[in-house]
Design a protein around this motif. Sequence first.
Motif, PDB file in Angstrom:
ATOM      1  N   ILE A 235      48.461  38.267  51.720  1.00 21.25           N
ATOM      2  CA  ILE A 235      47.680  38.624  50.531  1.00 21.25           C
ATOM      3  C   ILE A 235      48.089  40.025  50.082  1.00 21.25           C
ATOM      4  O   ILE A 235      48.278  40.926  50.908  1.00 21.25           O
ATOM      5  N   VAL A 236      48.214  40.187  48.769  1.00 16.20           N
ATOM      6  CA  VAL A 236      48.455  41.493  48.166  1.00 16.20           C
ATOM      7  C   VAL A 236      47.261  41.814  47.278  1.00 16.20           C
ATOM      8  O   VAL A 236      46.879  41.002  46.425  1.00 16.20           O
ATOM      9  N   VAL A 237      46.658  42.975  47.476  1.00 18.24           N
ATOM     10  CA  VAL A 237      45.540  43.420  46.656  1.00 18.24           C
ATOM     11  C   VAL A 237      46.053  44.467  45.675  1.00 18.24           C
ATOM     12  O   VAL A 237      46.607  45.495  46.087  1.00 18.24           O
ATOM     13  N   LEU A 238      45.866  44.214  44.377  1.00 14.82           N
ATOM     14  CA  LEU A 238      46.314  45.136  43.335  1.00 14.82           C
ATOM     15  C   LEU A 238      45.136  45.856  42.691  1.00 14.82           C
ATOM     16  O   LEU A 238      44.043  45.302  42.559  1.00 14.82           O
ATOM     17  N   ARG A 239      45.412  47.084  42.269  1.00 11.57           N
ATOM     18  CA  ARG A 239      44.468  47.842  41.447  1.00 11.57           C
ATOM     19  C   ARG A 239      45.278  48.673  40.456  1.00 11.57           C
ATOM     20  O   ARG A 239      46.142  49.449  40.860  1.00 11.57           O
ATOM     21  N   GLU A 240      45.018  48.465  39.177  1.00 17.72           N
ATOM     22  CA  GLU A 240      45.709  49.196  38.115  1.00 17.72           C
ATOM     23  C   GLU A 240      47.228  49.150  38.290  1.00 17.72           C
ATOM     24  O   GLU A 240      47.926  50.148  38.129  1.00 17.72           O
TER      25      GLU A 240
END
Length: 337
Positions: A235-240
Motif C-alpha cells: 500500500i502507498v499512502v499519498l498526501r498532496e
Amino acid sequence: MTNCLDIRNLTKIFGPRSTELAKLLKAGLSKRDLNEKHGHILGVNDISLSVRAGEILVVMGLSGSGKSTFVRLLNRLIEPTEGEVLCEGVDVTKLSAGDLRKFRQKRTAMVFQKFGLFPHRTVLENAAYGLELQGVPLDKRRREASTWIERVGLSGSENHYPNQLSGGMQQRVGLARALATEADILLMDEAYSALDPLIRVDMQDMLLALQKDLKKTVIFITHDLSEALKLGHNIVVLREGTVMQQGRGKDIVLNPANDYVAKFVRDVNRASVLRVGDVLDPMALGGSRLKLAEDSTVYAALKFMNTEQVSAANVVDDTGRTIGTVSMNSIVAAIAT
C-alpha cells in the motif's frame, strides 16, 4: 519476484512553466507557493517506488492527494513533468507515439470508476473493444470476449446494453474488457468507488479470486482504507502528491510513519488486518488436524479455531504446503501489541 514497474522521481506540475518550476520545487518551493505565486498546481511530487510482477499495489489517499494523476502518468494519459516509468527496463516516458499506442493496447489495460462503456454497444461488443483496437479478427475477439464475460459472471448478458445493467454488472463488463486484452498490467482507478457497499465487496472478492489464477500486476487506486487493506499486497499512502508511507498493510497499521498516516489507521481493527502468515511459527510444523491459509485474517482464524475447539492450527501456502503453525495465544499477543 521481479519488478514489473520501476517508478523513479515521478513528478507532475500542471501549468505552462512546469519544467522550470520543477527545479524550484526540488529547491524547496512549497505546494502553496507553487499555486499562489506561480499559478501552477502540483499533481505528483517526486514519487519513487517499485511494483513487483503479479502483485496488487494499492495507492490510497483523500481527494486531491494525486492518486488518480499518478495512475494516469503510468500510461501517459497525463504526461509527466519529470521522472521515469520503467516497464521491464523500457522507459514509458520516452516511447514514441506509435510505441506508446502499442504499450497501451497490449501491456496495460485500464478500469475506470465511471465504467467507460459505450452505450450503443452490447456487453459483448464492449468487452471485445480492446481486442478490436489490437486488430484481432471479429470471430476470435467475440470468442475471447465471451470467455471473459463468463469469467466475470455475466453469462447470458452478452446482447444487453449498458443501460440494462446494474452498476456492478457494468463494472464487470469493464473488467472483462480489460482482461480480454491479456495485458500484463491492470490500472484500476477508483474502480469500485461508485458501487453500493455490498456490490463493492463482491467485486473485491471477485478480483482476488481472479488474481489467484491470473497473477496480473495491478495498480489499484482507492480512498477507502478497508479496501486497500483487503486488496493490497503493498500500500502507498499519498498526501498532496507526496508519498507518506509505503509498505504492507500490517506495517502501515502497526507502525505508521507519521501523524497523518496514524490518523488514517487509528480506528482499524488489527484482527482484520493481520494475516495468519504474519504471526505463524515457522519452526513448528504439523501437530494439528486443521489447516489455515496463510492469507486468512487472524480474526477468521480465531473464529475457526473457536468453532473447532482447538488452540492451534497448521498454516499452508497457496500450494497447500504446511509452512508453520499458529496458536490462539500468538494471535492474541499480536493483536494486543
